[in-house]
Design an enzyme around this catalytic site. Structure first.
Site, PDB file in Angstrom:
ATOM      1  N   HIS A  69       4.918   5.269   1.529  1.00 56.55           N
ATOM      2  CA  HIS A  69       6.007   6.666   2.657  1.00 56.55           C
ATOM      3  C   HIS A  69       6.629   6.381   3.504  1.00 56.55           C
ATOM      4  O   HIS A  69       7.302   7.602   4.059  1.00 56.55           O
ATOM      5  CB  HIS A  69       3.978   7.198   3.261  1.00 56.55           C
ATOM      6  CG  HIS A  69       3.138   7.138   1.669  1.00 56.55           C
ATOM      7  ND1 HIS A  69       3.391   8.258   1.162  1.00 56.55           N
ATOM      8  CD2 HIS A  69       2.008   7.669   2.003  1.00 56.55           C
ATOM      9  CE1 HIS A  69       2.560   8.309   0.201  1.00 56.55           C
ATOM     10  NE2 HIS A  69       1.862   8.588   0.768  1.00 56.55           N
TER      11      HIS A  69
ATOM     12  N   CYS B   9      -7.216  -3.510   3.647  1.00 57.96           N
ATOM     13  CA  CYS B   9      -6.750  -1.509   3.687  1.00 57.96           C
ATOM     14  C   CYS B   9      -7.021  -1.114   2.058  1.00 57.96           C
ATOM     15  O   CYS B   9      -8.617  -0.761   3.137  1.00 57.96           O
ATOM     16  CB  CYS B   9      -4.868  -1.281   3.131  1.00 57.96           C
ATOM     17  SG  CYS B   9      -5.277   0.482   3.754  1.00 57.96           S
TER      18      CYS B   9
ATOM     19  N   HIS C 162       0.537  -3.835   6.220  1.00 57.17           N
ATOM     20  CA  HIS C 162      -0.602  -3.486   7.022  1.00 57.17           C
ATOM     21  C   HIS C 162      -1.648  -4.181   6.209  1.00 57.17           C
ATOM     22  O   HIS C 162      -2.822  -4.054   6.844  1.00 57.17           O
ATOM     23  CB  HIS C 162      -0.434  -1.963   7.306  1.00 57.17           C
ATOM     24  CG  HIS C 162      -1.271  -0.983   6.349  1.00 57.17           C
ATOM     25  ND1 HIS C 162      -0.105  -0.916   5.303  1.00 57.17           N
ATOM     26  CD2 HIS C 162      -1.902  -0.352   5.887  1.00 57.17           C
ATOM     27  CE1 HIS C 162      -0.219  -0.015   4.073  1.00 57.17           C
ATOM     28  NE2 HIS C 162      -1.112   0.092   4.761  1.00 57.17           N
TER      29      HIS C 162
ATOM     30  N   SER D  48       0.759   4.140   1.504  1.00 56.54           N
ATOM     31  CA  SER D  48       0.848   3.972   3.095  1.00 56.54           C
ATOM     32  C   SER D  48       2.822   3.420   3.677  1.00 56.54           C
ATOM     33  O   SER D  48       3.409   3.585   4.620  1.00 56.54           O
ATOM     34  CB  SER D  48       0.387   3.718   4.247  1.00 56.54           C
ATOM     35  OG  SER D  48      -0.596   4.243   3.553  1.00 56.54           O
TER      36      SER D  48
ATOM     37  N   CYS E 196       1.098  -1.401  -0.002  1.00 56.44           N
ATOM     38  CA  CYS E 196       0.201  -0.176  -0.286  1.00 56.44           C
ATOM     39  C   CYS E 196       1.566   1.241   0.342  1.00 56.44           C
ATOM     40  O   CYS E 196       1.916   0.797   0.630  1.00 56.44           O
ATOM     41  CB  CYS E 196      -1.068  -0.366   0.992  1.00 56.44           C
ATOM     42  SG  CYS E 196      -2.155   1.396   1.806  1.00 56.44           S
TER      43      CYS E 196
END
Ligand code: COD
Ligand code: ZN
Length: 370
Positions: free
Chosen positions: A49, A172, A65, A46, A44
């Site tokens: 990031h 997610c 996650h 994130s 994902c």
């Protein structure tokens, strides 16, 4: 290896470095904890990031996650899952006791590590050790590993027939977008929606709007290559801001005779958050921020936009209370209420994790298979 130590996962030691596949000790689950054998994990935005430093987390860390797996062992006092159960880890847990869990309106359990970023289990310790060093957890999940340990409140038991390399997305990206439409905005039949950003999450918003019975779903992206899939999943109109010489919120307001009922920002930029807000109906429009806001940036806007009646909301994990909702979302997937295949462009063996991230940065969405 029922209660012994399990091994092997991908550790990120520093910002802007590739993952290294290491032997890692994964300690047995303590009281109210669950050790999971991860079978599939999505990659994902994130996670990326954290690699680039846009999201600050403690290092070394095991990221990931968005996953699905099988319970390997459980600690004392665990009652909601048992070894062999198929499960999805939850980065927004559901303790069932905090103010947000007890409210019918909330879902952001106070035990999520999203705001605190401690990188630890709820008891303040870690279950991962590599080369004698403690390795941090990510969002209470850490799924880029063959084995992980999560708190019992951060795991949902799912249908034993569910295909794990698909339903991992329910952990997610899919649920975040789909729930933003169904739970946060509560899109009604016949309404008009605008979705800014057509990555996997934006496409999931479109699926949610369609299931809710929206009459018109306008997809907005600066990359027109995203339009075919958006249409396949329910978009009725697709527009590229680059094709117009006036601001996109004006284009949308004109197209809809005064503004959309619901707009969604699924990019994570302040300028598109403001545009999505401004394009919703001046009296009763609702705009939902789904994209993670960039760190340390503020928005300046004319409060008259709110005064006339618009609402501006945010949504984390689609507003779902994970332990209750994830099993039902998996059931809905099994009943073909929505699809997940169009969200997955590639499936790779998990040791190719670094290639997966290179491709993520070119707009692809990956699932790693263990
Ligand atoms: N105008 C229109 N479209 C744009 C613009 C722009 N100025 N800039 C970029 N876009 C388009 C891109 O072309 C792309 O198609 C799309 O926006 C973004 O897609 P992706 O693939 O980068 O993003 P996704 O769908 O994977 O979504 C990621 C989010 C950006 C939504 C990200 O913030 C996120 O994952 N949010 C989840 C929220 C959450 O709960 N996170 C917490 C733990 S993950
Ligand atoms: Zn995510």
């Amino acid at each position: 290896a029922t209660m012994g130590t399990e091994r092997s996962l991908s550790v990120l030691w520093e910002v802007n470095k590739p993952f290294s596949i290491e032997e890692v000790e994964v300690a047995p689950p303590k009281e109210h904890e669950v050790r999971i054998k991860i079978m599939a994990t999505g990659i994902c935005r994130s996670d990326d990031h954290v690699i680039t430093g846009a999201l600050v987390e403690p290092f070394p860390i095991i990221l990931g996650h968005e996953a699905a797996g099988v319970v390997e062992s459980v600690g004392q006092g665990v009652t909601s899952v048992k070894p062999g159960d198929k499960v999805v880890p939850l980065f927004v847990p559901q303790c069932g006791e905090c103010k947000n869990c007890l409210s019918s309106k909330g879902n952001l359990c106070i035990n999520t590590d999203l705001g605190t970023r401690r990188g630890l289990m709820p008891d303040g310790t870690t279950r991962f050790t590599c080369k004698g060093k403690a390795v941090h957890h990510f969002l209470g999940t850490s799924t880029f590993t063959e084995y992980t340990v999560v708190h019992e409140s951060a795991v949902a038991k799912i249908d034993s027939a569910a295909p794990l390399e698909k339903v991992c997305l329910i952990g997610c990206g899919f649920s975040t977008g789909y729930g933003a439409a169904l739970q946060t905005a509560k899109v009604e039949p016949g309404s008009t929606c605008a979705v800014f950003g057509l990555g996997g999450v934006g496409l999931s918003v479109i699926m949610g709007c369609k299931v809710a019975g929206a009459a018109r779903i306008i997809a907005v992206d600066i990359n027109s290559n995203k339009f075919a899939k958006a249409k396949e999943l329910g978009a009725t109109d697709c527009i590229n801001p680059k094709d117009f010489d006036k601001p996109i919120h004006e284009v949308l307001t004109e197209m809809t005779g005064g503004g959309v009922d619901y707009s969604f920002e699924v990019i994570g930029r302040t300028d598109t958050m403001t545009a999505a807000f401004a394009c919703c109906h001046y009296n009763y429009g609702v705009s939902v921020i789904v994209g993670v806001p960039p760190a340390a940036q503020n928005i300046t806007f004319d409060p008259m936009l709110l005064f006339t009646g618009r609402s501006w909301k945010g949504s984390v994990f689609g507003g779902w209370k994970g332990k209750d909702a994830v099993p039902k979302l998996v059931d809905d997937y099994m009943k073909k209420k929505f699809v997940l295949d169009p969200l997955i462009t590639h499936t790779l063996p998990w040791t190719k994790i670094n290639e997966g991230f290179d491709l993520l940065r070119t707009g692809k969405r990956f699932v790693l298979r263990f």
